[in-house]
Enzyme design. Structure first.
Site, PDB file in Angstrom:
ATOM      1  N   GLY A 116       0.626  -1.327   0.214  1.00 24.65           N
ATOM      2  CA  GLY A 116       0.144   0.064  -0.012  1.00 24.65           C
ATOM      3  C   GLY A 116       0.754   1.315  -0.062  1.00 24.65           C
TER       4      GLY A 116
ATOM      5  CG  HIS B 158     -13.625  16.339 -14.754  1.00 27.74           C
ATOM      6  ND1 HIS B 158     -13.174  17.242 -15.154  1.00 27.74           N
ATOM      7  CD2 HIS B 158     -14.544  16.502 -13.953  1.00 27.74           C
ATOM      8  CE1 HIS B 158     -13.592  18.333 -14.817  1.00 27.74           C
ATOM      9  NE2 HIS B 158     -14.355  17.750 -13.579  1.00 27.74           N
TER      10      HIS B 158
END
Ligand SMILES: CC(C)(COP(=O)(O)OP(=O)(O)OC[C@H]1O[C@@H](n2cnc3c(N)ncnc32)[C@H](O)[C@@H]1OP(=O)(O)O)[C@@H](O)C(=O)NCCC(=O)NCCS
Length: 213
Positions: free
Chosen positions: A78, A145
């Site tokens: 991680g 986006h």
């Protein structure tokens, strides 16, 4: 079937294994042949946990040196900077890195990602997002986006990266943190769990709190 090893027996690595299994289950066939785990210094407790998953522990990372050329690896670590150190070492063995997208993750159109990309269940990527090598999006992390996530970025569970953001190499976004739209986070910086990033973050720093400082 594509042979696959998971690098790292810790919790993150074992979660990554479950993603490969979920991909197989959704495909209705063994797309990934799960050979086992690699770890240079596995903790005793983790070896027991691996055993309970019915997947063997194969040995240290050097196991890949003599592996067949089609053996894929995925780095189940991680921490972005530890993942980078391991990734740079594995580059020498020239075995391909696998990308794993959980069937319950959604990766939108006009999005590209490099090898080693891992999307956990519930991760959401919308559109026109560029994702580098060995990027991990943990459970329910979202990326808006027109954002760019460079190599070895980690976005931890429930964190939200807004639209038009740029996360440089090695950035860690902590659990439930938010990065507001259009911001940049510099190389190897860490955004603490629960933070709200409201201005650009320079390289190599830790920021936390609301607003993040
Ligand atoms: C921010 C972070 C990197 C700091 O780590 P650290 O440098 O080891 O910090 P420490 O634990 O020594 O704490 C230092 C101080 O910051 C505070 N602190 C730690 N994390 C914090 C956070 N996320 N938000 C606000 N304050 C935080 C501590 O309470 C402590 O305050 P004090 O000096 O007043 O006692 C870490 O706590 C963090 O949030 N990491 C992300 C973890 C994550 O996403 N985990 C999910 C894994 S799937």
């Amino acid at each position: 079937m594509i042979p696959l090893v998971v690098v790292g027996c810790g919790g993150h690595g074992r979660e990554v294994l479950t993603i490969a299994r979920a991909v197989n289950a959704a495909a209705g066939r063994q797309r990934w042949q799960l050979l086992g785990f690699l770890d240079d210094r596995p903790a005793e407790e983790n070896l027991k946990r691996v055993q309970r998953l019915d997947v063997p522990y194969l040995g240290g990372l050097d196991w890949l040196r003599d592996a067949p050329a089609d053996t894929h690896h995925v780095i189940g670590i991680g921490d972005p900077r530890v993942r980078r150190a391991v990734g740079q070492r594995l580059d020498r063995y020239a075995t391909p890195a696998a990308s794993l997208v959980h069937p319950a993750a959604t990766i939108g159109p006009d999005t590209e990602h490099g090898p080693g990309f891992v999307a956990f269940a519930g991760a959401r990527v919308t559109t026109n997002v560029t994702i580098g090598r060995h990027v991990h999006l943990n459970q329910n992390a979202t990326v808006g986006h027109d954002s760019t996530l460079a190599d070895y970025v980690s976005v931890n569970p429930l964190a939200a990266v807004s639209g038009d953001c740029q996360l440089a190499e090695g950035v860690l976004i902590g659990t439930t943190a938010a990065v507001l739209q259009g911001l940049r986070v510099g190389r190897d910086s860490t955004v603490g769990a629960g933070a709200c990033v409201v201005r650009d973050v320079p390289e190599g720093v830790v920021v936390k709190g609301v607003p993040a400082r």
